[in-house]
Design a protein around this motif. Structure first.
Motif, PDB file in Angstrom:
ATOM      1  N   ASP A  51       0.822  -1.212   0.000  1.00 16.32           N
ATOM      2  CA  ASP A  51       0.000   0.000   0.000  1.00 16.32           C
ATOM      3  C   ASP A  51       0.861   1.268   0.000  1.00 16.32           C
ATOM      4  OD1 ASP A  51      -2.259   1.588   0.076  1.00 16.32           O
ATOM      5  OD2 ASP A  51      -2.402   1.504   2.263  1.00 16.32           O
ATOM      6  N   THR A  52       1.410   1.594  -1.148  1.00 15.70           N
ATOM      7  CA  THR A  52       2.138   2.839  -1.346  1.00 15.70           C
ATOM      8  C   THR A  52       2.075   3.192  -2.822  1.00 15.70           C
ATOM      9  OG1 THR A  52       4.225   4.030  -1.010  1.00 15.70           O
ATOM     10  CG2 THR A  52       4.391   1.733  -1.644  1.00 15.70           C
ATOM     11  N   ASP A  53       2.165   4.466  -3.116  1.00 15.11           N
ATOM     12  CA  ASP A  53       2.109   4.896  -4.512  1.00 15.11           C
ATOM     13  C   ASP A  53       3.480   4.927  -5.170  1.00 15.11           C
ATOM     14  OD1 ASP A  53      -0.646   5.206  -4.434  1.00 15.11           O
ATOM     15  OD2 ASP A  53      -0.511   7.286  -3.752  1.00 15.11           O
ATOM     16  N   GLN A  54       4.538   4.786  -4.397  1.00 20.17           N
ATOM     17  CA  GLN A  54       5.886   4.872  -4.943  1.00 20.17           C
ATOM     18  C   GLN A  54       6.583   3.504  -4.867  1.00 20.17           C
ATOM     19  OE1 GLN A  54       4.983   6.954  -2.239  1.00 20.17           O
ATOM     20  NE2 GLN A  54       4.220   8.543  -3.605  1.00 20.17           N
ATOM     21  N   ALA A  58       8.356   1.292  -1.595  1.00 21.00           N
ATOM     22  CA  ALA A  58       7.962  -0.098  -1.312  1.00 21.00           C
ATOM     23  C   ALA A  58       9.187  -1.004  -1.328  1.00 21.00           C
ATOM     24  CB  ALA A  58       6.934  -0.569  -2.338  1.00 21.00           C
ATOM     25  N   TYR A  59      10.067  -0.819  -2.310  1.00 22.51           N
ATOM     26  CA  TYR A  59      11.258  -1.667  -2.424  1.00 22.51           C
ATOM     27  C   TYR A  59      12.242  -1.392  -1.293  1.00 22.51           C
ATOM     28  CZ  TYR A  59       9.546  -2.231  -7.233  1.00 22.51           C
ATOM     29  OH  TYR A  59       8.787  -2.471  -8.339  1.00 22.51           O
ATOM     30  N   ALA A  60      12.386  -0.119  -0.919  1.00 28.18           N
ATOM     31  CA  ALA A  60      13.329   0.231   0.151  1.00 28.18           C
ATOM     32  C   ALA A  60      12.881  -0.385   1.473  1.00 28.18           C
ATOM     33  CB  ALA A  60      13.442   1.750   0.269  1.00 28.18           C
ATOM     34  N   ILE A  99      10.691   2.762   9.588  1.00 25.54           N
ATOM     35  CA  ILE A  99      10.828   4.215   9.438  1.00 25.54           C
ATOM     36  C   ILE A  99      10.429   4.643   8.029  1.00 25.54           C
ATOM     37  CG2 ILE A  99      12.520   6.094   9.315  1.00 25.54           C
ATOM     38  CD1 ILE A  99      13.996   4.600  11.644  1.00 25.54           C
ATOM     39  N   ILE A 100      10.902   3.910   7.037  1.00 24.39           N
ATOM     40  CA  ILE A 100      10.596   4.247   5.642  1.00 24.39           C
ATOM     41  C   ILE A 100       9.098   4.113   5.366  1.00 24.39           C
ATOM     42  CG2 ILE A 100      10.896   3.489   3.249  1.00 24.39           C
ATOM     43  CD1 ILE A 100      13.782   2.670   4.091  1.00 24.39           C
ATOM     44  N   LEU A 101       8.520   3.027   5.801  1.00 23.91           N
ATOM     45  CA  LEU A 101       7.133   2.738   5.452  1.00 23.91           C
ATOM     46  C   LEU A 101       6.121   3.519   6.288  1.00 23.91           C
ATOM     47  CD1 LEU A 101       5.679   0.909   3.435  1.00 23.91           C
ATOM     48  CD2 LEU A 101       5.472  -0.783   5.244  1.00 23.91           C
TER      49      LEU A 101
END
Length: 107
Positions: A51-54, A58-60, A99-101
C-alpha cells in the motif's frame, strides 16, 4: 496486508534465488530454474500489493523484511544458527523498514 505481501515476497524471492544457487553452486538439475523463475515472478507481483504509490519506497522498506527473511532461511533451510550479529542486523534493518514505510509524510 502490507506485512503479508512483504513476507510472501521475501519467501518467493529467496526461494527463486536459491533455485539458481542450487543449480550453479550445488550441482542441481537445470530444471530447478523453472520453479525458481516462477517464484521470482511471484515475488515481483507480491510487491505490487504493498500500500504505497511509490515503487522505490515499497522496495526500500522491503529490504528490511528481505534481510530478516534471509536470516530465517539461513537458520531453517540451511541449518546454520544465526549469530548475534545476524540478529542485530535483522533488527536494525526492520527498524529502517518501519521508518521508511510508516514515517509521517508531508502532503
Amino acid at each position: 496486508m502490507t506485512a503479508l505481501a512483504y513476507i510472501g515476497a521475501a519467501l518467493a524471492e529467496i526461494a527463486g534465488c536459491f533455485a539458481f544457487w542450487a543449480w550453479l553452486k550445488m550441482g542441481k538439475s537445470i530444471w530447478w530454474l523453472v520453479p525458481g523463475m516462477m517464484s521470482l515472478a511471484l515475488f515481483g507481483w507480491l510487491l505490487t500489493l504493498v500500500d504505497t504509490d511509490q515503487a522505490g519506497r515499497a522496495y526500500a522498506a522491503y529490504g528490511g523484511v528481505y534481510i530478516t527473511a534471509a536470516i530465517v532461511w539461513l537458520w531453517i533451510i540451511e541449518g546454520v544458527r544465526p549469530d548475534r550479529w545476524d540478529v542485530c542486523g535483522a533488527i536494525v534493518s526492520l527498524a529502517g523498514a518501519a521508518i521508511i514505510l510508516l514515517g509521517p509524510r508531508s502532503a
